[in-house]
Design an enzyme around this catalytic site. Structure first.
Site, short mmCIF file in Angstrom:
data_model
loop_
_atom_site.label_atom_id
_atom_site.label_comp_id
_atom_site.label_asym_id
_atom_site.label_seq_id
_atom_site.Cartn_x
_atom_site.Cartn_y
_atom_site.Cartn_z
N ARG A 221 0.85 -1.19 0.00
CA ARG A 221 0.00 0.00 0.00
C ARG A 221 0.88 1.25 0.00
O ARG A 221 1.94 1.26 0.64
CB ARG A 221 -0.91 0.03 1.24
CG ARG A 221 -2.07 -0.96 1.21
CD ARG A 221 -3.12 -0.60 0.14
NE ARG A 221 -4.25 -1.53 0.14
CZ ARG A 221 -4.38 -2.57 -0.69
NH1 ARG A 221 -3.44 -2.84 -1.57
NH2 ARG A 221 -5.46 -3.33 -0.64
N HIS A 269 -0.70 0.05 -9.80
CA HIS A 269 -1.38 -0.87 -8.87
C HIS A 269 -1.89 -2.11 -9.63
O HIS A 269 -3.09 -2.39 -9.67
CB HIS A 269 -2.53 -0.16 -8.14
CG HIS A 269 -2.95 -0.90 -6.89
ND1 HIS A 269 -3.37 -0.26 -5.76
CD2 HIS A 269 -3.03 -2.22 -6.60
CE1 HIS A 269 -3.68 -1.15 -4.82
NE2 HIS A 269 -3.48 -2.35 -5.32
#
Ligand code: NAP
Ligand code: GLV
Length: 306
Positions: A221, A269
């Protein structure tokens, strides 16, 4: 049995069709404001209103491995929060991380630039023993990545909250094991969940402990990494580079310095994507098990945060 589907940024139709096929007899529909109470929900970043309107849910199935965004919401008290448990993600993560490590280790960026300039030149082979790789997080994804790196004979260290034993991986655990772990690594791969304990964990203090010429791969993250601390250590030369797949703000804002940084490789991502068919099969199996009163894997401990 009623199943409701409420997933941001996801085309609902194929999921609804897949869930109906996997759970014949269940009523499966996309959530609308004011919809009747469902038994189970399949979600990704649902609005708070959805959770407020569904207080009787038994299972809340996240279509991702990380539940940090979900746990920031006010959840029905009795619901089981369930994360995706691999479902085809670990092999993708192993591919991505091995690619990033090998690309850096073998200096493929340098060769690509040389060849583009018409330059036929060799670099001195680097020693694998001088590139120990550390994997932060030895869970479903971290263990798979550690094993894949061992396949290429990199020395591998791992770090987790509780002690682990992984074949041919030197395992460290807990806050007391962190500094020793970091000092053992030249390449650092982050596969931790985002929790209050791990937010900002990739910072000036921790990254300074990596061996000189360190390399950072963040695939967990964006909020694990303190962006300015990474930049400072790249500028000082302590770190040689970074591969980043996740960011504090996604999409990465156009003006962010990461975009143009010569030592940073970016991806949007995408290191381990949710695979629809595998995920539906896993979620449907777990819904059936919960309905039979059987235990299931992947239930999130809300206090621990993962
Ligand atoms: P997981 O199975 O829950 O594993 C988490 C690991 O982190 C465990 O080994 C756990 O230790 C360790 N850990 C947690 N808190 C810690 C702490 N405070 N100190 C040390 N170790 C700690 O999770 P996973 O399925 O491997 O996924 C990991 C993360 O990857 C997800 O949460 C998500 O954020 C990220 N992810 C990213 C992508 C992408 O496309 N970029 C895709 C999927 C997932 P214990 O084993 O002792 O519990
Ligand atoms: C993706 O980031 C996931 O958590 O599955």
């Amino acid at each position: 049995m009623n199943i409701t589907f409420c997933c941001a940024d996801t085309r609902p139709e194929p999921w609804l069709e897949g869930l109906r096929a996997a759970l014949p007899g269940a009523t499966v529909s996309e959530w609308q404001v004011g919809a009747p109470q469902a038994d189970h929900a399949v979600v990704w970043s649902p609005p708070q209103q959805f959770l407020d309107e569904q207080p009787g849910l038994k299972g809340l199935f996240n279509i991702g491995a990380g539940v940090d965004a979900l746990l920031r919401l006010r959840l029905p008290p009795g619901v089981e929060v369930v994360r995706l448990d691999d479902a085809g993600m670990s092999v993708q993560m192993a591919e991505y991380v091995c690619h990033a490590v090998i690309r850096h280790f073998r200096e493929f960026d340098g060769y690509e630039a040389d060849m583009a300039r018409g330059r036929w030149s060799f670099r001195k082979p680097r020693m694998r023993a001088e590139f120990p790789v550390g994997v932060m997080g030895l869970g479903v994804l971290g263990q798979r990545v550690a094993r894949a790196l061992r396949h290429f004979e990199f020395p591998v260290h791992g770090w987790s909250r509780t002690p682990k034993a992984v074949a041919d991986v030197v395992c460290h655990a807990g806050a007391q094991g962190l500094d020793e772990f970091l000092a053992s690594c030249r390449v650092l791969v982050n596969l931790l969940p985002l929790t209050p304990d791990t937010r900002d964990i990739l910072n000036r203090r921790t990254l300074s402990r990596l061996q000189p010429g360190g390399y950072v791969i963040n695939v967990a993250r964006g909020a694990h990494l303190v962006d300015d601390d990474l930049l400072a250590l790249l500028d000082s030369g302590h770190l040689a580079g970074a591969t980043l797949d996740v960011f504090r703000t996604e999409p990465l804002p156009k003006e962010h310095v990461f975009w143009q940084h010569p030592k940073i490789t970016l991806t949007p991502h995408t290191s381990a994507r949710t695979l629809r068919e595998e995920s539906i099969a896993q979620i449907a199996g777990k819904i059936r098990a919960l309905e039979r009163g059987e235990p299931i894997a992947g239930v999130v401990d809300r206090v621990r945060g993962y």
